[in-house]
Every structure is written in structure tokens, then in C-alpha cells.
Design a protein around this motif. Structure first.
Motif, PDB file in Angstrom:
ATOM      1  N   MET A  72       0.822  -1.207   0.000  1.00  0.00           N
ATOM      2  CA  MET A  72       0.000   0.000   0.000  1.00  0.00           C
ATOM      3  C   MET A  72       0.858   1.259   0.000  1.00  0.00           C
ATOM      4  O   MET A  72       0.580   2.219  -0.737  1.00  0.00           O
ATOM      5  N   CYS A  73       1.913   1.262   0.809  1.00  0.00           N
ATOM      6  CA  CYS A  73       2.809   2.426   0.857  1.00  0.00           C
ATOM      7  C   CYS A  73       3.568   2.605  -0.449  1.00  0.00           C
ATOM      8  O   CYS A  73       3.768   3.739  -0.917  1.00  0.00           O
ATOM      9  N   GLN A  76       1.281   4.235  -2.890  1.00  0.00           N
ATOM     10  CA  GLN A  76       1.097   5.658  -2.591  1.00  0.00           C
ATOM     11  C   GLN A  76       2.302   6.484  -3.029  1.00  0.00           C
ATOM     12  O   GLN A  76       2.156   7.529  -3.670  1.00  0.00           O
ATOM     13  N   LEU A 128      -4.700  13.509   0.010  1.00  0.00           N
ATOM     14  CA  LEU A 128      -4.879  12.806   1.279  1.00  0.00           C
ATOM     15  C   LEU A 128      -6.311  12.941   1.798  1.00  0.00           C
ATOM     16  O   LEU A 128      -6.868  11.993   2.352  1.00  0.00           O
ATOM     17  N   GLU A 131      -8.543  10.626  -0.336  1.00  0.00           N
ATOM     18  CA  GLU A 131      -8.344   9.227   0.035  1.00  0.00           C
ATOM     19  C   GLU A 131      -8.967   8.923   1.396  1.00  0.00           C
ATOM     20  O   GLU A 131      -9.557   7.849   1.597  1.00  0.00           O
ATOM     21  N   SER A 159      -9.293   2.440  -0.898  1.00  0.00           N
ATOM     22  CA  SER A 159      -9.401   3.858  -1.240  1.00  0.00           C
ATOM     23  C   SER A 159      -8.115   4.345  -1.894  1.00  0.00           C
ATOM     24  O   SER A 159      -8.141   5.046  -2.918  1.00  0.00           O
ATOM     25  N   ILE A 160      -6.970   3.969  -1.307  1.00  0.00           N
ATOM     26  CA  ILE A 160      -5.677   4.342  -1.882  1.00  0.00           C
ATOM     27  C   ILE A 160      -5.485   3.692  -3.241  1.00  0.00           C
ATOM     28  O   ILE A 160      -5.039   4.333  -4.198  1.00  0.00           O
ATOM     29  N   CYS A 164      -5.156   5.936  -6.552  1.00  0.00           N
ATOM     30  CA  CYS A 164      -3.858   5.793  -7.217  1.00  0.00           C
ATOM     31  C   CYS A 164      -3.957   4.986  -8.511  1.00  0.00           C
ATOM     32  O   CYS A 164      -2.944   4.744  -9.171  1.00  0.00           O
ATOM     33  N   THR A 299      -2.299   9.817 -11.450  1.00  0.00           N
ATOM     34  CA  THR A 299      -1.867   8.490 -11.034  1.00  0.00           C
ATOM     35  C   THR A 299      -2.056   7.465 -12.144  1.00  0.00           C
ATOM     36  O   THR A 299      -1.624   6.325 -12.001  1.00  0.00           O
TER      37      THR A 299
END
Length: 437
Positions: A72-73, A76, A128, A131, A159-160, A164, A299
Motif C-alpha cells: 500500500m505504501c 502511494q 490525502l 483518500e 481507497s488508496i 492511485c 496516477t
């Protein structure tokens, strides 16, 4: 003539992020299955960093909660991209050279660098907030089926992924479980749409909302109009196609899923209906949508809708025999048309090479499935007709390279063109004629 000063940091950023992510996912705390190969971890990480969403394994089964958080990170960070992060840091440290500022000005389509850092902060804050809002809505929906802690993570994760435009899902069959849930489909659709517009288009829209005198930039207007037209056309085509496949379903079911798929196929890679059951005409139509992609600075991947608009302007002027290029009663500089054509030609050529390479190593798979997989990877969409898990090691390597080049390809081309001076050729060769057509 040199473009390495601007190009090298972008490449190193993505490579470094991919290497770091691969190392982390290979550690025992990130994997459920200790036998998961390094190549499969590399494939997953590249897909995450390039916000694609293709995966050779089910990430909810093969990776622990820690591994899922790492993915996930990575998504992002990859979505924000090197341009956004490095520009903000560069202005903080005062280390962006004048020539690189001109390059970034071209990339971000802004008129002044005096307020760029403030603009970047606004963009990050808006992203942010969007999201977070999406995560709250999805969490409320997931709470009916999952414990609170898991519902929160599922809401935040998806959501991310939606904003994205990365097609990773913690559900076994993407979003098919929620094909009857308008709240989930429309929330994800909104996130996908906003993520595909571009960071600075979002800032422009917000500023317009709070100011009666401010007008949207021409760039934002083009993005919004082309996005609307593409979404409408895609939704109609998919609606008609779904009428045949889901004749027993309600009108609302078909409409909700058609709109969702019209956005997801072009940029995100989620599917609410079985993607392996789509007809061949819809599959070919999906290839075109994936290739187009979203807006620049967004994105989304693909050719980018502004590039498509400029190619259309060129073709229209050529057909009409016009010497000037106009779009929405605005004159378009010929250099911008040339750049768009260059990006179009290079993207098509690279796509052809990757398709050819994959067809050579994946001869046991249906050609359409292979082509679909390559376009999805190269345009960083993440949809698959079901062959990702069975791809050979050589095929995985090809897709890894395709995702990487697809993510930074257009930016690389643009940086090279912007940073290359026009060379005047004083040599005049004799005219020649060729038969065409």
C-alpha cells in the motif's frame, strides 16, 4: 543536448524504490508463504511502484498484514512519483537548477515557479483528504461484513488503490463481491476518476470552487471534457455489451457496473464483473481504453488523454488541409503537436516490441490474452484475462520491464525533447517523390 541530469534521478528513484520494496517483501515478516520466489516479489513490487495492480499471486493470501501495508505504501509513493516529491524537496533545499526548472515547468504545465511549492502542498493535502473521505465511506460499507479493525484497513487500502489507479485488491476476485453494491461501486468510481484527472487539475478545480472570479485553466478544461467524452462513450459501449451477458440483471445493476468498468478499465484495473467472460469485441475495445489512460501528472498511465487530443487535432487539420492547429478555439503551438506525435509513435512502437517479445515466450497462451496482459502492464492498468499467475519466468521479466518503462516512458521522452535544442541544418538536399497509399 544532455538530458541525463533530469532523467537519471527519475530512473534511480523508481529503481531504488523497487529494490527497497523487493527486499522488504522478501523478509519473513512480510510473507505468509516462505517459498514465494524473489522474482514474484519483484513483480509485485514493480507493479505496486508503477501503480499497475497486476499480481502473479493473491496478495491477501501470500502476504501478511505487514506485507500488505508495504504494498500500500509503495503504491502511494509511486503514485505521487518522483516529479512531485523531488520538486518539493528540491525547492526546500534550493537545489533545482534553472534548466531543470524549465523542464519541470513543461511537465507540470504551470506558468510560474514562484508558488510551485505551495501548489505541491495543496495537491498533497487534497489527495490525502480525498483518500481519507473514500476510506471512511468504504469502511462504513465494509463494517457490515467484517470486524471494525479489518473494515478500516480494507477501506483505507482500497481507497488508496482506487485513487492511485492501482488494481490491487484484498478480495479474491477483485470487486466482484460488490457488484450489487452501488455505494462501493460509485465510491470507487469517484476515486478512480479524481485520481485520473491529475494533481494540478484537482487543485485548479478546488480553487475555482472557492473563487467566483477564477477560471479553470485551458489544460483543466481539456482534461475534463475529454475525460467526460471517453467515460460516456465507454459506459455506453460496455452497457450494450453487458445487456447481452447479464440479461437477467436489473437496469440499475448493469448501469452501475458499466459506469464503474468504463473508468476502471481505462486506468485502475479493478473489475466488478468477471473479466475473463468478456466478449472479444469488448476485449478489443478495452485495449483501446487502456492505451489511452488518464491525464498527465495523474496516477494513471497510458498515452494520456491530452496527447490523444493533440493527435486528434493534428489528424483533423491534416484532413481539412489546415495550416494551423486549433482546439476549442485555442491555437496550439506546432512544437506541442510534434511532442504529442513523438510520444504517440514511441509508445506504439514500444508496445509493439513488448507484445512481440511476450508472444515469443508465451506461445501456450491465447494471443489475445497475451496482448491484453502486455497492454495492461505497459499502460499500468492491472487488468488480466486470467493468465498472470501462469506466465513463465521470462514473461514475468518482460512484464516487469514493460511496467517500468510504461510508467516513466512518456515523462522520459518529454524530458529529452524539452532539454534538446533544435539543430539548424544548412544542407539542402534535392526534392524527392514517393508514391503512398
Amino acid at each position: 543536448m544532455k538530458s541525463n541530469s533530469a532523467l537519471l534521478p527519475i530512473i534511480l528513484f523508481f529503481i531504488g524504490l523497487i529494490v527497497l520494496g523487493t527486499v522488504l517483501l522478501c523478509l519473513p515478516f512480510a510473507r505468509v508463504n516462505p517459498e514465494l520466489s524473489v522474482l514474484n516479489c519483484l513483480f509485485t513490487v514493480t507493479s505496486a511502484v508503477c501503480v499497475t495492480g497486476l499480481s502473479v499471486v493473491n496478495i491477501s493470501q501470500y502476504f501478511t498484514l505487514s506485507g500488505q501495508i508495504i504494498i500500500m505504501c509503495l503504491v502511494q509513493i509511486g503514485a505521487f512519483g518522483y516529479m512531485l516529491v523531488s520538486t518539493g524537496l528540491g525547492f526546500l533545499l534550493g537545489k533545482i537548477a534553472l534548466k531543470d526548472r524549465k523542464i519541470m515547468q513543461e511537465l507540470f504545465d504551470i506558468s510560474s515557479f514562484n508558488d510551485l511549492f505551495k501548489l505541491l502542498r495543496k495537491a498533497i493535502l487534497i489527495v490525502l483528504c480525498i483518500e481519507l473521505a473514500g476510506a471512511v465511506v468504504l469502511t462504513l460499507k465494509f463494517m457490515g461484513s467484517y470486524p471494525l479493525q479489518k473494515a478500516i484497513f480494507l477501506g483505507l487500502f482500497h481507497s488508496i488503490m482506487a485513487f492511485c489507479n492501482a488494481g490491487f485488491s484484498l478480495f479474491e476476485n477483485s470487486m466482484e463481491l460488490f457488484s450489487n453494491s452501488p455505494a462501493v461501486l460509485w465510491t470507487l468510481s469517484s476515486l478512480i476518476l479524481l485520481g485520473g484527472l491529475g494533481f494540478f487539475v484537482l487543485v485548479d478545480i478546488i480553487e475555482k470552487f472557492y473563487s467566483e472570479t477564477k477560471k479553470l485553466t485551458f489544460h483543466s478544461e481539456v482534461i475534463l471534457w475529454v475525460t467526460f467524452c471517453l467515460t460516456l462513450i465507454a459506459a455506453i459501449v460496455l452497457f450494450l455489451g453487458n445487456l447481452n451477458s447479464f440479461a437477467d440483471k436489473s437496469f440499475a445493476f448493469i448501469l452501475n457496473n458499466s459506469v464503474f468498468q468504463s473508468l476502471s478499465i481505462r486506468t485502475a484495473g479493478f473489475n466488478s464483473l468477471p473479466i475473463t467472460d468478456i466478449s472479444m469485441p469488448i476485449a478489443f475495445f478495452s485495449l483501446a481504453l487502456m492505451f489511452i489512460g488518464g491525464g498527465p501528472g495523474s496516477t494513471a498511465g497510458g498515452l494520456k488523454i491530452t496527447t490523444l487530443a493533440l493527435v486528434f487535432v493534428f489528424v483533423r487539420a491534416l484532413i481539412k488541409g489546415e495550416n494551423e492547429y486549433n482546439l476549442a478555439k485555442k491555437s496550439i503551438d506546432v512544437d506541442l503537436i510534434k511532442k504529442a506525435l513523438l510520444i504517440f509513435i514511441v509508445m506504439v512502437s514500444l508496445l509493439f516490441l513488448f507484445v512481440f517479445a511476450m508472444l515469443c515466450v508465451e506461445q501456450n497462451s491465447e494471443p489475445l490474452n497475451v496482448i491484453f496482459e502486455v497492454v495492461s502492464a505497459f499502460c499500468t492498468v492491472g487488468l488480466s484475462l486470467g493468465i498472470t499467475s501462469s506466465i513463465t519466468a521470462a514473461g514475468k521479466v518482460i512484464l516487469i520491464v514493460a511496467m517500468f518503462i510504461g510508467r516513466i516512458g512518456a515523462v522520459t521522452i518529454l524530458i529529452y525533447v524539452v532539454n534538446t535544442k533544435t539543430v539548424k541544418n544548412n544542407i539542402r538536399y534535392p526534392d524527392a517523390r514517393l508514391m503512398i497509399g
